[in-house]
Design a protein around this motif. Structure first.
Motif, PDB file in Angstrom:
ATOM      1  N   UNK A 154      -2.354  13.609  12.671  1.00  0.00           N
ATOM      2  CA  UNK A 154      -2.401  12.430  13.155  1.00  0.00           C
ATOM      3  C   UNK A 154      -2.842  11.228  12.015  1.00  0.00           C
ATOM      4  N   UNK A 155      -3.943  11.672  11.425  1.00  0.00           N
ATOM      5  CA  UNK A 155      -4.508  10.776  10.688  1.00  0.00           C
ATOM      6  C   UNK A 155      -3.487  10.581   9.156  1.00  0.00           C
ATOM      7  N   UNK A 156      -2.640  11.617   9.035  1.00  0.00           N
ATOM      8  CA  UNK A 156      -1.458  11.422   8.034  1.00  0.00           C
ATOM      9  C   UNK A 156      -0.483  10.527   8.337  1.00  0.00           C
ATOM     10  N   UNK A 157      -0.173  10.773   9.716  1.00  0.00           N
ATOM     11  CA  UNK A 157       1.025   9.656  10.253  1.00  0.00           C
ATOM     12  C   UNK A 157       0.371   8.115  10.258  1.00  0.00           C
ATOM     13  N   UNK A 158      -0.735   8.086  10.653  1.00  0.00           N
ATOM     14  CA  UNK A 158      -1.309   6.650  10.477  1.00  0.00           C
ATOM     15  C   UNK A 158      -1.268   6.061   9.282  1.00  0.00           C
ATOM     16  N   UNK A 159      -1.672   6.902   8.161  1.00  0.00           N
ATOM     17  CA  UNK A 159      -1.991   6.619   6.784  1.00  0.00           C
ATOM     18  C   UNK A 159      -0.445   6.422   6.470  1.00  0.00           C
ATOM     19  N   UNK A 160       0.558   6.950   6.639  1.00  0.00           N
ATOM     20  CA  UNK A 160       1.817   6.793   6.140  1.00  0.00           C
ATOM     21  C   UNK A 160       2.420   5.373   6.600  1.00  0.00           C
ATOM     22  N   UNK A 161       2.242   5.220   7.999  1.00  0.00           N
ATOM     23  CA  UNK A 161       2.254   3.910   8.378  1.00  0.00           C
ATOM     24  C   UNK A 161       1.762   2.664   7.763  1.00  0.00           C
ATOM     25  N   UNK A 162       0.458   2.808   7.361  1.00  0.00           N
ATOM     26  CA  UNK A 162      -0.033   1.836   6.435  1.00  0.00           C
ATOM     27  C   UNK A 162       0.452   1.712   4.934  1.00  0.00           C
ATOM     28  N   UNK A 163       0.887   2.828   4.510  1.00  0.00           N
ATOM     29  CA  UNK A 163       1.386   3.024   3.108  1.00  0.00           C
ATOM     30  C   UNK A 163       2.624   2.200   2.937  1.00  0.00           C
ATOM     31  N   UNK A 164       3.559   2.489   3.962  1.00  0.00           N
ATOM     32  CA  UNK A 164       5.072   1.984   3.945  1.00  0.00           C
ATOM     33  C   UNK A 164       4.656   0.287   4.283  1.00  0.00           C
ATOM     34  N   UNK A 165       3.717  -0.184   4.911  1.00  0.00           N
ATOM     35  CA  UNK A 165       3.667  -1.511   5.219  1.00  0.00           C
ATOM     36  C   UNK A 165       2.831  -2.049   3.789  1.00  0.00           C
ATOM     37  N   UNK A 166       2.042  -1.370   3.235  1.00  0.00           N
ATOM     38  CA  UNK A 166       1.397  -2.019   1.897  1.00  0.00           C
ATOM     39  C   UNK A 166       2.536  -1.824   0.940  1.00  0.00           C
ATOM     40  N   UNK A 167       3.257  -0.985   0.805  1.00  0.00           N
ATOM     41  CA  UNK A 167       4.226  -0.800  -0.337  1.00  0.00           C
ATOM     42  C   UNK A 167       5.425  -1.658  -0.563  1.00  0.00           C
ATOM     43  N   UNK A 168       5.840  -2.352   0.719  1.00  0.00           N
ATOM     44  CA  UNK A 168       7.166  -2.776   0.688  1.00  0.00           C
ATOM     45  C   UNK A 168       7.060  -4.114   0.042  1.00  0.00           C
ATOM     46  N   UNK A 169       6.024  -5.037   0.229  1.00  0.00           N
ATOM     47  CA  UNK A 169       5.634  -6.227  -0.385  1.00  0.00           C
ATOM     48  C   UNK A 169       5.177  -6.132  -1.910  1.00  0.00           C
TER      49      UNK A 169
END
Length: 421
Positions: free
Chosen positions: A399-414
């Protein structure tokens, strides 16, 4: 034309050395789960006590990789390979001569330290013997593919030497075979001419590796990435290192079958990684990885309740008696395996090439920490509760990994266009 043929033959000889070296280390590095199962019964070690073996393997890999990477060109890659293989040969020979938990710790300390030397040297030599980027990619895939074959072979090799309660330390005989293989590989290395690296190891870029790693941690998406890498490896090592013990104590399989059936986990890791390489050519990494995490959680929630109802009258010693759960649970590797290379590729692609080396250092360090903690936590829960609880716990880091990947994608795109410029 003749000189070109000689160069190809020489490169092929070096490639053979690298492959055989990697196969031997694959057998040793991925034997942790098998050895944990055996030291619990052979040396009367608790599950939480046995869990430290992962740390004796992983922490030296991280520390030695960081400390010696800049100095290996001066020392020589051939010398580094020979030193690593000599150390492993000696450690394997000492295991049956000095049986005990202390010697087991020293073995994995030697394997981890040696693999750091071997990995840096191998990756550097691949660049020297690969004339083009396509050849380099082909050589890398060949090397990593052979590594997975070594993992698979290692499970079956160890399984052949496990003879049950009547001969609790018979499994140590396998180290004579491994010592012989390592010695033969050492002789192959010594007889193969490998040119020394000529570039200076004292460049400003090499000396600044540590400061560059610290600067990278100021980037929010890098911090999110290392958190994701940490929790992924925690899951992989928690499952992989304790699956043989789970098979033995929860599914009631004999020790030999428990180890050999774990090879399905390694096979699924390889198959999942190869399949993901094709899928990622067509889809974005984020939906694929979120689907993988959901599939892992679903598989655990499906299998673990069914496992609780298993109560065979005696230990299972025949393959036709093995319950279906023992074949299905290792399939976690199929869904698990695409995550790590995909997020590594995503973060490296977002960084300019001169930042790849320090970023790789961060990947190694946080992966080692995650692997060590995953094995420790799983061992503690296994020891104080039971195997089902230890594997149910994996739902939390998922569950923590899923939440972290969501944040990673949001930060990575810009961040991508800014950092790649």
């Amino acid at each position: 034309m003749r000189a070109e043929h000689q160069n190809m033959s020489h490169s092929g000889r070096i490639m053979l050395c690298l492959i055989t070296t990697y196969v031997i280390f694959a057998m040793l590095l991925n034997s942790v789960g098998t050895v944990i199962l055996q030291v619990i019964s052979s040396f009367d070690v608790s599950k939480s006590g046995a869990s430290v073996l992962e740390g004796f393997k992983d922490i030296p890999i991280a520390l030695v990789s960081f400390l010696v990477a800049s100095y290996l060109p001066r020392f020589g890659y051939k010398a580094a390979l020979a030193l690593g293989m000599s150390t492993v040969t000696l450690a394997c020979a000492l295991m049956p001569l000095l049986p005990g938990f202390l010697m087991t710790k020293l073995l994995f300390l030697a394997v981890g330290t040696s693999f750091a030397l071997v990995k840096i040297s191998t990756y550097s030599l691949l660049g020297q013997i690969s004339a083009t980027a396509k050849i380099h990619a082909a050589n890398m895939n060949l090397l990593e593919g052979c590594f997975m074959l070594g993992v698979l072979g290692g499970y079956w090799l160890f399984g052949l030497f496990i003879q049950g309660e009547q001969h609790p330390q018979a499994w140590l005989t396998v180290y004579w075979v491994l010592a012989a293989l390592a010695l033969a590989n050492l002789l192959l290395l010594l007889s193969t001419p490998i040119a020394r690296e000529t570039r200076s190891e004292n460049s400003r870029e090499d000396r600044g590796n540590f400061s560059k790693m610290l600067k990278l941690t100021t980037l929010p998406f890098v911090l999110t990435f290392v958190t994701a890498a940490f929790f992924y490896v925690l899951i992989e090592q928690g499952v992989g290192s304790w699956l043989p013990t789970f098979n033995n104590q929860v599914l009631h399989l004999s020790a030999g079958i428990s180890v050999q059936i774990t090879s399905i986990f390694a096979a699924c890791l390889a198959l999942g990684r190869l399949s993901a390489g094709l899928i990622l050519r067509r889809v974005h990494w984020y939906p694929l990885l979120m689907g993988c995490i959901a599939a892992m959680a679903s598989l655990l929630l499906l299998i673990l309740p069914a496992v609780a109802t298993l109560a065979p009258e005696a230990q299972i010693t025949q393959w036709h008696q093995v319950p279906a759960a023992a074949f299905i649970l290792p399939m976690l590797g199929m869904f698990m395996s695409p995550i790590y290379p995909a997020i590594n590729s995503a973060v490296l692609s977002a960084l300019p090439r001169h930042r790849h080396a320090p970023m790789t250092g961060l990947i190694v360090i946080f992966s080692a920490l995650g692997g060590t903690l995953g094995s420790l936590i799983t061992g503690l829960i296994f020891d104080h509760f039971d195997g089902q609880s230890a594997f149910y716990f994996m739902l939390l880091p998922m569950a923590v990994l899923a939440l972290t990947l969501r944040g990673f994608k949001r930060q990575l795109t810009p961040a991508e266009p800014l950092l790649s410029a």
